[in-house]
Design a protein around this motif. Structure first.
Motif, PDB file in Angstrom:
ATOM      1  N   THR A  80       0.823  -1.206   0.000  1.00 27.11           N
ATOM      2  CA  THR A  80       0.000   0.000   0.000  1.00 27.11           C
ATOM      3  C   THR A  80       0.859   1.258   0.000  1.00 27.11           C
ATOM      4  O   THR A  80       0.424   2.290  -0.495  1.00 27.11           O
ATOM      5  N   ASP A  81       2.095   1.180   0.533  1.00 26.86           N
ATOM      6  CA  ASP A  81       2.984   2.344   0.474  1.00 26.86           C
ATOM      7  C   ASP A  81       3.290   2.716  -0.968  1.00 26.86           C
ATOM      8  O   ASP A  81       3.281   3.886  -1.345  1.00 26.86           O
ATOM      9  N   TYR A  82       3.571   1.724  -1.764  1.00 29.94           N
ATOM     10  CA  TYR A  82       3.866   1.956  -3.174  1.00 29.94           C
ATOM     11  C   TYR A  82       2.659   2.569  -3.870  1.00 29.94           C
ATOM     12  O   TYR A  82       2.773   3.567  -4.571  1.00 29.94           O
ATOM     13  N   LEU A  83       1.514   1.958  -3.683  1.00 29.67           N
ATOM     14  CA  LEU A  83       0.316   2.446  -4.365  1.00 29.67           C
ATOM     15  C   LEU A  83      -0.092   3.828  -3.885  1.00 29.67           C
ATOM     16  O   LEU A  83      -0.585   4.637  -4.655  1.00 29.67           O
ATOM     17  N   LYS A  84       0.136   4.107  -2.608  1.00 30.81           N
ATOM     18  CA  LYS A  84      -0.320   5.368  -2.041  1.00 30.81           C
ATOM     19  C   LYS A  84       0.563   6.545  -2.447  1.00 30.81           C
ATOM     20  O   LYS A  84       0.065   7.642  -2.669  1.00 30.81           O
ATOM     21  N   TRP A  85       1.862   6.345  -2.560  1.00 24.49           N
ATOM     22  CA  TRP A  85       2.761   7.466  -2.796  1.00 24.49           C
ATOM     23  C   TRP A  85       3.320   7.529  -4.211  1.00 24.49           C
ATOM     24  O   TRP A  85       3.358   8.589  -4.823  1.00 24.49           O
TER      25      TRP A  85
END
Length: 145
Positions: A80-85
């Motif tokens: 989710t870090d990748y997708l979010k930022w």
């Protein structure tokens, strides 16, 4: 593997952006003949410098940290870090570079427009040369339209 301090990482990203700008600027002198450039050659070269800096900023500020984070295992590719930022930044920057958003910028629009039109004229000239070469190859074999 030891991680670079943030100051060094920011310096490396800035150097990457500047190197891309210099490369695209230098190639604009080699790629574009006078018939490719519209009216003012300096405007085309300035547009190449600006476009190279934008593209280099995309590489240096988004792709380099993303690649480093993925290879070091700090983030997983589908976390989710990748997708979010990173995904929104990638989408916005790609759309900005590929569409005419940069052409509509107040001070930077004219040089970028000159660079992109010179690039398009060069691509058209290359396509016409290839087409003429292919037509010449087909004419000797007795092909008909």
């Amino acid at each position: 593997m030891e991680q670079l301090p943030p100051e060094m990482m920011l310096l490396a990203q800035g150097v990457t952006a500047v190197l891309w700008a210099i490369i695209v600027f230098a190639l604009s002198f080699v790629w574009f003949r006078p018939e490719h450039r519209g009216g003012k050659p300096w405007l085309t070269h300035l547009g190449a410098l600006i476009f190279g800096f934008l593209f280099g900023g995309f590489i240096g500020l988004v792709m380099v940290p993303l690649g480093q984070a993925v290879t070091e295992g700090r983030i997983e590719m589908y976390s989710t870090d990748y997708l979010k930022w990173y995904l929104p930044a990638l989408v916005v920057l790609i759309l900005m570079l590929r569409t005419d958003v940069t052409v509509r910028l107040p001070l930077l629009g004219a040089p970028i427009r000159a660079y992109r039109s010179a690039l398009l004229r060069r691509q058209i000239a290359q396509a016409q040369k290839r087409l003429a070469k292919m037509e010449g190859m087909g004419a000797g074999r007795g092909q008909q339209d």
